[in-house]
Design a protein around this motif. Sequence first.
Motif: not given
Length: 298
Positions: A74-101
């Motif tokens: 659940r924690i990993i899912s929440g963090l993925k959503s947070f960083f996906s949101y930052l990308i959506f809003e153009d705050y950052r270009t990459d998701n540090p959660m991308e390779l975390i299983e």
Amino acid sequence: MNWQTYIKSFQSYLKIERSLSANTIANYSFDLLRLTNYLEAHGISKNPITIGEEEIQLFIYAVSKEVNPRSQARIISGLKSFFSYLIFEDYRTDNPMELIETPKIGRKLPDTLSVQDIDALIAAIDLSKEEGERNKAMLETLYGCGLRVSELITLKISDLFFDEGFIKITGKGNKQRFVPIGTTTQKFIELYKNHVRTHLRIQKGHEDTLFLNRRGKQLTRAMIFTIIKDLAVKINLNKAISPHTFRHSFATHLLENGADLRSIQLMLGHESITTTEVYVHLDRKHLTQIVNQFHPRR
């Protein structure tokens, strides 16, 4: 901007654009707070824009020692959503959660109660106390309609359509559904509403809320948990139960008595029928009886 500024912006996005419940938003926020506390405790000066996969991995590793795989997922899912949101809003270009299983957690079968257990719990309610009739009406509604605890405590008087035999429920994501309500449950609600609730001094803003505490306000989720756990102790029920146990029992007993999955899905408000299918796995004894009764090679 600091973590708190980004988190507040994320909370607004979850509420307004994704229409998530207050409980889900609170869980996401708590997980982000857990991450910021970890960074602070370890002297890691990273903000939501500069934090990378390495720091996230270290955090996830630390968390895995404290929580079970389900909570970790659940924690990993929440963090993925947070960083996906930052990308959506153009705050950052990459998701540090991308390779975390996400850890494999399997499928947890919900706990259920027998009809006898439910009857015993409700019979143990002390009707001589002011809250007795209310508690009885609430448990009858939980079991009789298969509600989530959040749906129970937010149920409105204006949501009761007893002449038609339905109540209107506002579930996850503010999605509404109509659930059948039996005459027995209606009777206990009417008894509470007309003979107990009318004597309360109802606070402003809670005039339409059905189940109220002694101060005339909406009950909390924690209060419902406490009521049920106290009753379990009272009847020496050696099971860890919660309001959700009544919901699981509602679905299981319907299935055992011949209801189809699609109907149960609609009543529970499950978006996907795969969520409802977990009840098929609950009572193998019942499935054996089905085979013995209906299969030509029985």
